[in-house]
Motif scaffolding. Sequence first.
Motif, PDB file in Angstrom:
ATOM      1  N   ASN A  31       0.893  -1.352   0.089  1.00  0.00           N
ATOM      2  CA  ASN A  31      -0.024  -0.167  -0.126  1.00  0.00           C
ATOM      3  C   ASN A  31       0.899   1.278  -0.048  1.00  0.00           C
ATOM      4  O   ASN A  31       0.444   2.270   0.254  1.00  0.00           O
ATOM      5  CB  ASN A  31      -0.834   0.166   1.078  1.00  0.00           C
ATOM      6  CG  ASN A  31      -0.287   0.064   2.667  1.00  0.00           C
ATOM      7  OD1 ASN A  31       1.051   0.010   2.480  1.00  0.00           O
ATOM      8  ND2 ASN A  31      -1.039   0.414   3.643  1.00  0.00           N
ATOM      9  N   ARG A 244      -8.584  -3.006  11.310  1.00  0.00           N
ATOM     10  CA  ARG A 244      -9.735  -3.233  10.650  1.00  0.00           C
ATOM     11  C   ARG A 244      -9.778  -2.173   9.824  1.00  0.00           C
ATOM     12  O   ARG A 244     -10.530  -1.058   9.745  1.00  0.00           O
ATOM     13  CB  ARG A 244     -10.807  -2.990  11.998  1.00  0.00           C
ATOM     14  CG  ARG A 244     -10.760  -4.070  12.964  1.00  0.00           C
ATOM     15  CD  ARG A 244     -11.283  -3.389  14.489  1.00  0.00           C
ATOM     16  NE  ARG A 244     -12.901  -2.996  14.376  1.00  0.00           N
ATOM     17  CZ  ARG A 244     -13.403  -2.718  15.645  1.00  0.00           C
ATOM     18  NH1 ARG A 244     -12.715  -2.668  16.708  1.00  0.00           N
ATOM     19  NH2 ARG A 244     -14.726  -2.148  15.435  1.00  0.00           N
ATOM     20  N   HIS A 245      -9.194  -2.434   8.502  1.00  0.00           N
ATOM     21  CA  HIS A 245      -8.973  -1.456   7.395  1.00  0.00           C
ATOM     22  C   HIS A 245     -10.316  -1.154   6.770  1.00  0.00           C
ATOM     23  O   HIS A 245     -10.494  -0.347   6.115  1.00  0.00           O
ATOM     24  CB  HIS A 245      -7.874  -2.093   6.632  1.00  0.00           C
ATOM     25  CG  HIS A 245      -6.555  -2.281   7.341  1.00  0.00           C
ATOM     26  ND1 HIS A 245      -5.768  -1.210   7.945  1.00  0.00           N
ATOM     27  CD2 HIS A 245      -5.860  -3.341   7.610  1.00  0.00           C
ATOM     28  CE1 HIS A 245      -4.676  -1.766   8.442  1.00  0.00           C
ATOM     29  NE2 HIS A 245      -4.661  -2.991   8.090  1.00  0.00           N
ATOM     30  N   GLU A 246     -10.904  -2.204   6.301  1.00  0.00           N
ATOM     31  CA  GLU A 246     -12.187  -2.119   5.569  1.00  0.00           C
ATOM     32  C   GLU A 246     -13.214  -1.294   6.097  1.00  0.00           C
ATOM     33  O   GLU A 246     -13.637  -0.352   5.743  1.00  0.00           O
ATOM     34  CB  GLU A 246     -12.872  -3.615   5.181  1.00  0.00           C
ATOM     35  CG  GLU A 246     -11.878  -4.328   4.349  1.00  0.00           C
ATOM     36  CD  GLU A 246     -12.014  -3.625   2.855  1.00  0.00           C
ATOM     37  OE1 GLU A 246     -12.847  -3.072   2.430  1.00  0.00           O
ATOM     38  OE2 GLU A 246     -10.699  -3.783   2.432  1.00  0.00           O
ATOM     39  N   GLU A 247     -13.246  -1.535   7.672  1.00  0.00           N
ATOM     40  CA  GLU A 247     -14.182  -0.651   8.298  1.00  0.00           C
ATOM     41  C   GLU A 247     -13.636   0.680   8.460  1.00  0.00           C
ATOM     42  O   GLU A 247     -14.496   1.599   8.405  1.00  0.00           O
ATOM     43  CB  GLU A 247     -14.360  -1.374   9.881  1.00  0.00           C
ATOM     44  CG  GLU A 247     -15.323  -0.712  10.643  1.00  0.00           C
ATOM     45  CD  GLU A 247     -15.413  -1.536  12.212  1.00  0.00           C
ATOM     46  OE1 GLU A 247     -15.913  -1.005  13.096  1.00  0.00           O
ATOM     47  OE2 GLU A 247     -14.986  -2.594  12.399  1.00  0.00           O
ATOM     48  N   SER A 249     -11.752   2.354   6.072  1.00  0.00           N
ATOM     49  CA  SER A 249     -12.399   3.084   4.784  1.00  0.00           C
ATOM     50  C   SER A 249     -13.862   3.284   4.478  1.00  0.00           C
ATOM     51  O   SER A 249     -14.174   4.295   4.013  1.00  0.00           O
ATOM     52  CB  SER A 249     -11.664   2.098   3.648  1.00  0.00           C
ATOM     53  OG  SER A 249     -10.281   2.035   3.778  1.00  0.00           O
ATOM     54  N   ASP A 250     -14.549   2.132   4.877  1.00  0.00           N
ATOM     55  CA  ASP A 250     -16.072   2.524   5.091  1.00  0.00           C
ATOM     56  C   ASP A 250     -16.461   3.724   5.802  1.00  0.00           C
ATOM     57  O   ASP A 250     -17.302   4.598   5.285  1.00  0.00           O
ATOM     58  CB  ASP A 250     -16.730   1.188   5.544  1.00  0.00           C
ATOM     59  CG  ASP A 250     -16.737   0.041   4.684  1.00  0.00           C
ATOM     60  OD1 ASP A 250     -16.237   0.360   3.494  1.00  0.00           O
ATOM     61  OD2 ASP A 250     -16.989  -0.828   5.084  1.00  0.00           O
ATOM     62  N   GLN A 251     -15.952   3.923   7.004  1.00  0.00           N
ATOM     63  CA  GLN A 251     -16.121   5.104   7.747  1.00  0.00           C
ATOM     64  C   GLN A 251     -15.584   6.248   7.094  1.00  0.00           C
ATOM     65  O   GLN A 251     -16.391   7.245   7.230  1.00  0.00           O
ATOM     66  CB  GLN A 251     -15.420   4.805   9.259  1.00  0.00           C
ATOM     67  CG  GLN A 251     -15.832   5.914  10.101  1.00  0.00           C
ATOM     68  CD  GLN A 251     -14.895   5.960  11.472  1.00  0.00           C
ATOM     69  OE1 GLN A 251     -13.961   6.845  11.598  1.00  0.00           O
ATOM     70  NE2 GLN A 251     -15.101   4.905  12.225  1.00  0.00           N
ATOM     71  N   ARG A 253     -15.428   7.082   3.895  1.00  0.00           N
ATOM     72  CA  ARG A 253     -16.459   7.247   2.870  1.00  0.00           C
ATOM     73  C   ARG A 253     -17.803   7.671   3.335  1.00  0.00           C
ATOM     74  O   ARG A 253     -18.181   8.643   2.698  1.00  0.00           O
ATOM     75  CB  ARG A 253     -16.629   6.014   2.210  1.00  0.00           C
ATOM     76  CG  ARG A 253     -15.341   5.691   1.147  1.00  0.00           C
ATOM     77  CD  ARG A 253     -15.877   4.736   0.263  1.00  0.00           C
ATOM     78  NE  ARG A 253     -16.001   3.265   0.856  1.00  0.00           N
ATOM     79  CZ  ARG A 253     -14.818   2.438   1.055  1.00  0.00           C
ATOM     80  NH1 ARG A 253     -13.448   2.717   0.326  1.00  0.00           N
ATOM     81  NH2 ARG A 253     -14.841   1.227   1.524  1.00  0.00           N
ATOM     82  N   ASP A 268     -10.471   7.073  -2.775  1.00  0.00           N
ATOM     83  CA  ASP A 268     -11.848   6.253  -2.442  1.00  0.00           C
ATOM     84  C   ASP A 268     -11.629   5.840  -0.853  1.00  0.00           C
ATOM     85  O   ASP A 268     -12.227   4.981  -0.506  1.00  0.00           O
ATOM     86  CB  ASP A 268     -12.023   5.023  -3.266  1.00  0.00           C
ATOM     87  CG  ASP A 268     -13.543   4.482  -3.075  1.00  0.00           C
ATOM     88  OD1 ASP A 268     -14.163   5.476  -2.765  1.00  0.00           O
ATOM     89  OD2 ASP A 268     -13.737   3.397  -3.402  1.00  0.00           O
ATOM     90  N   ARG A 270      -9.177   5.029   0.746  1.00  0.00           N
ATOM     91  CA  ARG A 270      -7.878   4.191   1.235  1.00  0.00           C
ATOM     92  C   ARG A 270      -6.915   4.819   2.153  1.00  0.00           C
ATOM     93  O   ARG A 270      -6.978   5.868   2.093  1.00  0.00           O
ATOM     94  CB  ARG A 270      -7.254   3.939  -0.090  1.00  0.00           C
ATOM     95  CG  ARG A 270      -5.950   2.656   0.048  1.00  0.00           C
ATOM     96  CD  ARG A 270      -5.522   2.763  -1.482  1.00  0.00           C
ATOM     97  NE  ARG A 270      -4.103   1.956  -1.283  1.00  0.00           N
ATOM     98  CZ  ARG A 270      -3.478   1.957  -2.212  1.00  0.00           C
ATOM     99  NH1 ARG A 270      -3.327   2.805  -2.959  1.00  0.00           N
ATOM    100  NH2 ARG A 270      -2.337   1.070  -2.100  1.00  0.00           N
ATOM    101  N   GLN A 273      -1.629   1.431   5.349  1.00  0.00           N
ATOM    102  CA  GLN A 273      -2.027   0.357   6.640  1.00  0.00           C
ATOM    103  C   GLN A 273      -0.554   0.211   7.406  1.00  0.00           C
ATOM    104  O   GLN A 273       0.662   0.498   6.672  1.00  0.00           O
ATOM    105  CB  GLN A 273      -2.126  -0.988   5.841  1.00  0.00           C
ATOM    106  CG  GLN A 273      -3.622  -0.939   5.223  1.00  0.00           C
ATOM    107  CD  GLN A 273      -4.122  -2.404   4.603  1.00  0.00           C
ATOM    108  OE1 GLN A 273      -3.398  -3.629   5.070  1.00  0.00           O
ATOM    109  NE2 GLN A 273      -4.999  -2.319   3.702  1.00  0.00           N
TER     110      GLN A 273
END
Length: 503
Positions: A31, A244-247, A249-251, A253, A268, A270, A273
């Motif tokens: 990354n 908790r990277h996906e969580e 990134s969702d936050q 956004r 987007d 990202r 990490q």
Amino acid sequence: FTPPICEVVSFVSPMSAKNGDRANLEGNTGNVGAPSLEDQINAVGFGRFQWIMLGIFGLLVVADGMELVVISILYMALRDEWGLSQIEEGYLAGVIFVGVLIGNLIGGYLGDTWGRRNTVLFSGVFFIIAAAASAFAPDIITLAIFRMLVGFAIGCKLPVAMSIAMELCPTHYRGKLGMVVVGIAFSIGEVFVCLVGMVILQVDHSHNWWRWLLLGCALPDIFGVPLAWVYMPESPHFLLSRGRHEELSDQIRQVAKLNGQEDAMLQDGRVRQLVEETDVDKWQWTAIFSPQLSGITTFCSVVWCVCAICYHGHVFVYPLVLEQRFHMDVGDELWAVALAGAAEIPGVLIGMWLIDLEGVGRRATAIAFFSLACVTALCVPLFTSPTAFFVANMLLKTLINAPFCILYVMASELYPTTHRASGIAFCSSTSRVAGSVTPIMLAWCVAQSVTLTYQVLAAILGVGVLATLLYGHETLNHNLKTFAFEAVEDEDEERTPLKSSTR
């Protein structure tokens, strides 16, 4: 957007990492080139999301302000109810700080391991139950027990709420947000509890009017906790440190969408990490005493003790002095305490402006307020007319309150994410030890003379001036650290804001 190539930091245990190891802390998880978390938070900016969070945290802190002040305005009612002496009043005022002390230690640990959001919600629910139960106490012992439980909830909630509030905020707004949450919201709580007391006195003329006032202190959390459950996310810095990277990134956004800054969001949502994340099994709260963090812990503990003794000491002793010197009844005392609480707000606003000025910052502002408060405390007893005495105490209260608020901001910026809640909670807990004996000490001072009481406060404020002068670090515009080894304690090292190429 094409960001510069950035280094990626691997995880090293806060207890074992040394400043000299930084050159060996590079890694590559694929990354490289992704923006840092601070870059993303700053990109989506301060908007609707932060205003909602400010409202929620404001409600939670308003309740704390009400609870920490309410007993000091009920002395006369409790004296009529149970025949309390001044020393017993001191014990009743001090017992809440015993609860805050225990709550600080437990809440800080929970905030750094269980999560900021979970801890705030747990302590909020506990607060509502304990605050409501104290209104139905049949005797002084039961009331003291419930007041200690209220203190426990406040101790759990306040440091963790402050941590997550700062972690959800862009760099250039952290100081202002912190001052509003800890300063203005707390002051509103002080004023609000006095106004509620005045209304209740007009409606309920029985000797049980004070029970309704204690019940009313739970109202802000009754509204604030459900709002926090629905709208408050987990801290983004906590999510990053836990992998908790996906969580995360969702936050980002979701926040960008709420703030209307989706176009400003980087890659987007990202986030760069970490090679490894915090291992909960290896996490140790004792890292706040490690070489990297011990200087921060010592400074914050000493200054927190000064702030707690002087602030809560003044809250406790002011109604007693008014009653002793001017023979005021409870209605007049309520007005005087409300005015003193309202007087804190101008000091907070001035502090908000000064702490973000280049060349001034957090530390110099705290020194200025401590120095002026010390001089003012020596002058207060010289005023013999009620009006002059009121004005002098209002000035003293705002001068004492401002560095208290600034310290919360500084501590949040000095401690790393892995130990932010624990560090703030521990330093705050040391002040509760001092705060628990302050009412007893000052009750004795008032019995001797009003002048001696304010001289003691001035001497303690002088310690605050000295401690802040000796500590040489400034946190203005600095990015939040993630791990303990990033919190440099070498006073000869220049501390500058982290940029795109961060270690």
